[in-house]
Design a protein around this motif. Sequence first.
Motif, PDB file in Angstrom:
ATOM      1  N   ASN A  97       2.455  -5.249  11.398  1.00 51.15           N
ATOM      2  CA  ASN A  97       3.590  -5.735  10.606  1.00 51.15           C
ATOM      3  C   ASN A  97       3.516  -5.306   9.145  1.00 51.15           C
ATOM      4  OD1 ASN A  97       1.412  -7.314   9.866  1.00 51.15           O
ATOM      5  ND2 ASN A  97       2.596  -9.215   9.717  1.00 51.15           N
ATOM      6  N   TYR A  98       2.694  -4.297   8.849  1.00 54.14           N
ATOM      7  CA  TYR A  98       2.438  -3.871   7.483  1.00 54.14           C
ATOM      8  C   TYR A  98       2.551  -2.343   7.423  1.00 54.14           C
ATOM      9  CZ  TYR A  98      -0.443  -3.527   3.133  1.00 54.14           C
ATOM     10  OH  TYR A  98      -0.932  -3.270   1.873  1.00 54.14           O
ATOM     11  N   LEU A  99       3.501  -1.855   6.632  1.00 57.31           N
ATOM     12  CA  LEU A  99       3.716  -0.417   6.491  1.00 57.31           C
ATOM     13  C   LEU A  99       3.446   0.014   5.055  1.00 57.31           C
ATOM     14  CD1 LEU A  99       4.785   2.287   7.693  1.00 57.31           C
ATOM     15  CD2 LEU A  99       7.058   1.592   6.890  1.00 57.31           C
ATOM     16  N   ARG A 100       2.598   1.013   4.895  1.00 58.95           N
ATOM     17  CA  ARG A 100       2.306   1.587   3.583  1.00 58.95           C
ATOM     18  C   ARG A 100       3.070   2.912   3.466  1.00 58.95           C
ATOM     19  NH1 ARG A 100      -2.713  -0.859   1.620  1.00 58.95           N
ATOM     20  NH2 ARG A 100      -2.946   0.888   0.184  1.00 58.95           N
ATOM     21  N   ILE A 101       3.865   3.030   2.432  1.00 59.76           N
ATOM     22  CA  ILE A 101       4.709   4.211   2.246  1.00 59.76           C
ATOM     23  C   ILE A 101       4.260   4.960   0.995  1.00 59.76           C
ATOM     24  CG2 ILE A 101       7.041   5.086   1.883  1.00 59.76           C
ATOM     25  CD1 ILE A 101       8.130   2.596   3.229  1.00 59.76           C
ATOM     26  N   SER A 102       3.817   6.193   1.165  1.00 62.69           N
ATOM     27  CA  SER A 102       3.484   7.038   0.025  1.00 62.69           C
ATOM     28  C   SER A 102       4.758   7.711  -0.469  1.00 62.69           C
ATOM     29  CB  SER A 102       2.452   8.102   0.428  1.00 62.69           C
ATOM     30  OG  SER A 102       2.207   8.988  -0.653  1.00 62.69           O
TER      31      SER A 102
END
Length: 394
Positions: free
Chosen positions: A79-84
């Motif tokens: 449930n956790y998305l890291r977006i560069s």
Amino acid sequence: MMRRCVSALARRRRPDRTVDTMKAGFQCLVNVSSSIRATDSQRCSSTCATSCATDPDVLSRETSSSSEMLVDSFGRFHNYLRISLTERCNLRCHYCMPAEGVELTPKSELLSHDEIIRIADLFVTSGVNKIRLTGGEPTIRKDIEDICLHLSGLKGLKTLAMTTNGIVLSKKLPKLKQCGLNALNISLDTLVPAKFEFMTRRKGHSKVLESIDAAVELGYSPVKVNCVIMRGINDDEICNFVEWTRHKPINVRFIEFMPFDGNVWNVKKLVPYAEMLDKVRQSYKGVERLQDHPTDTAKNFRIDGHVGTISFITSMTEHFCAGCNRLRLLADGNFKVCLFGPSEVSLREPIRNGVDDAGLKEIIGAAVKRKKAKHAGMFDIAKTANRPMIHIGG
């Protein structure tokens, strides 16, 4: 300029002789710190330990309101998305970028504003409730405020966070907060200005301190301060950072030095969590372990009389893969299910070839299902082709 795929440096395996030497060095560290870990285990009950075994009640969810796309073959719900947002940065930190720099992906091959929002929306409607913006340095992207505004408006998103080096943050933070940024990590590896210039190959120490103060004044609580500890460089400052939490509502997060392409990782530079914690306990009384959420990457502590707290990110010596709920979208549109895994799948190309959301979900879901139970050991990680941290996103 041709797009950088995987450099010969990243493909080249380190000699076995070097790995054997590193293993011997690490075994020495383990022998020194094993008694410390045992003591810590006695002080902390199993109910407050970071998860080391999958808890189905926490890590899996009913899929009636969320997509099976986010559940891997081990039942972990992501449930956790890291977006560069960018590969560019205004610092050149040793552990993040090779000394010779990196070849940047052409702008045309980076995700556009609309592509970022579309992908993020797909993840949020599928069950992601936390997004973290990373880089490179996310604040140097010109449309950062607009991206935050659109992301914070996604129905179902609870936390919009950012990891930043703080160089230009203080001026932008009031607007970013108005645009919905509600959680903040600021990287700072030393409290000594001259050492900062050595570690980052740039000036700007005072600007980072200004940004931390600005974040506190704007009500971010806690302001998380990320500190990568390297032996012989800043391990002598651990207690200085701890002292900083006495009167500041910050959470200093001590991070074990991790291997990435080009950062010249060596086990001799690694300061294990147990050793760091021992240093703190030798100088401070009343160091108490806090209860961690099963998906926390950090082991969290409070100290009697301190307003702030401290944490340890133990990726190398005590991994937390069983509780992993994180996925990564890179600036070039590649999707990565594990920080240390070399596998990536492009989402940019299908989007530009006209794939609909259902097709995109199939691609994402298949990648998530291929996620392994845990990442390799540190010495295997050190030999595995991977990107520099600046390409992956902090």
